[in-house]
Write a protein that holds these residues in place. Structure first.
Motif, short mmCIF file in Angstrom:
data_model
loop_
_atom_site.label_atom_id
_atom_site.label_comp_id
_atom_site.label_asym_id
_atom_site.label_seq_id
_atom_site.Cartn_x
_atom_site.Cartn_y
_atom_site.Cartn_z
N ARG A 104 0.83 -1.22 0.00
CA ARG A 104 0.00 0.00 0.00
C ARG A 104 0.86 1.27 0.00
O ARG A 104 0.56 2.22 -0.70
CB ARG A 104 -0.92 -0.05 1.21
N HIS A 105 1.94 1.27 0.78
CA HIS A 105 2.81 2.44 0.87
C HIS A 105 3.49 2.76 -0.46
O HIS A 105 3.67 3.92 -0.80
CB HIS A 105 3.85 2.24 1.98
N GLU A 106 3.85 1.73 -1.24
CA GLU A 106 4.45 1.95 -2.55
C GLU A 106 3.40 2.40 -3.56
O GLU A 106 3.63 3.32 -4.35
CB GLU A 106 5.10 0.66 -3.06
#
Length: 167
Positions: A104-106
């Motif tokens: 999700r962060h990427e």
């Protein structure tokens, strides 16, 4: 290389102008770097196997939206950071995944729209099973290749052609 991002089209405006378009049930979270996206629909139908998703996104997207019917499985992720970057790099406007994503962060940093049911850290197995370019139905909508999808923070809507919003 990806094309310039088209001007946003908003779902509320589309439904005001085209009340016959279908709005999907509010099941999806927003995960990509673009909240609003739109384009011609392409489809993939798979179950806990993202090989066809990757193979499809490796093709020129030409501003299309890949709709992935993952059977609603939340036991593994059909898209991660590398797959989202592949979509961006090949000119896809976005993805709608009836299943989970990871990284999700990427994905939040990738200039592509992405809606999915949620997240799961487990990757899929790679069997290459499934279908491409077939109508798929979930969230109360049938997504037909060649039809048009508009997505934003309010949800997503589908109709037979690109919307005309007039003035």
């Amino acid at each position: 290389m990806s094309a310039a991002t088209p001007a946003p089209i908003y779902t509320a405006d589309v439904l005001d102008a085209h009340p016959d378009w279908v709005a999907a049930a509010p099941l999806f979270g927003d995960f990509g770097g673009h909240l609003a996206f739109h384009g011609v629909i392409e489809t993939v139908k798979v179950f806990e196997d993202n090989l066809l998703v990757k193979q499809t996104l490796a093709q020129p997207g030409e501003g299309r939206v890949l709709v992935v019917d993952g059977g609603g499985s939340r036991r593994c992720a059909l898209c991660g950071g590398n797959v989202a970057a592949l979509a961006r790099d090949n000119g896809w406007a976005g993805l709608v995944i009836y299943g989970s994503i990871r990284d999700r962060h990427e994905i939040a940093e990738v200039a592509v729209g992405l809606k999915a049911l949620g997240t799961h850290p487990r990757k899929t197995i790679k069997r290459g099973e499934g279908q491409t370019s077939v109508p798929v139905t979930f969230a109360g909508v049938t997504f037909t290749p060649g039809h048009y999808l508009v997505a934003d923070g309010d949800g997503l809507v589908v109709g037979p052609t690109a919307p005309s919003l007039g003035g």
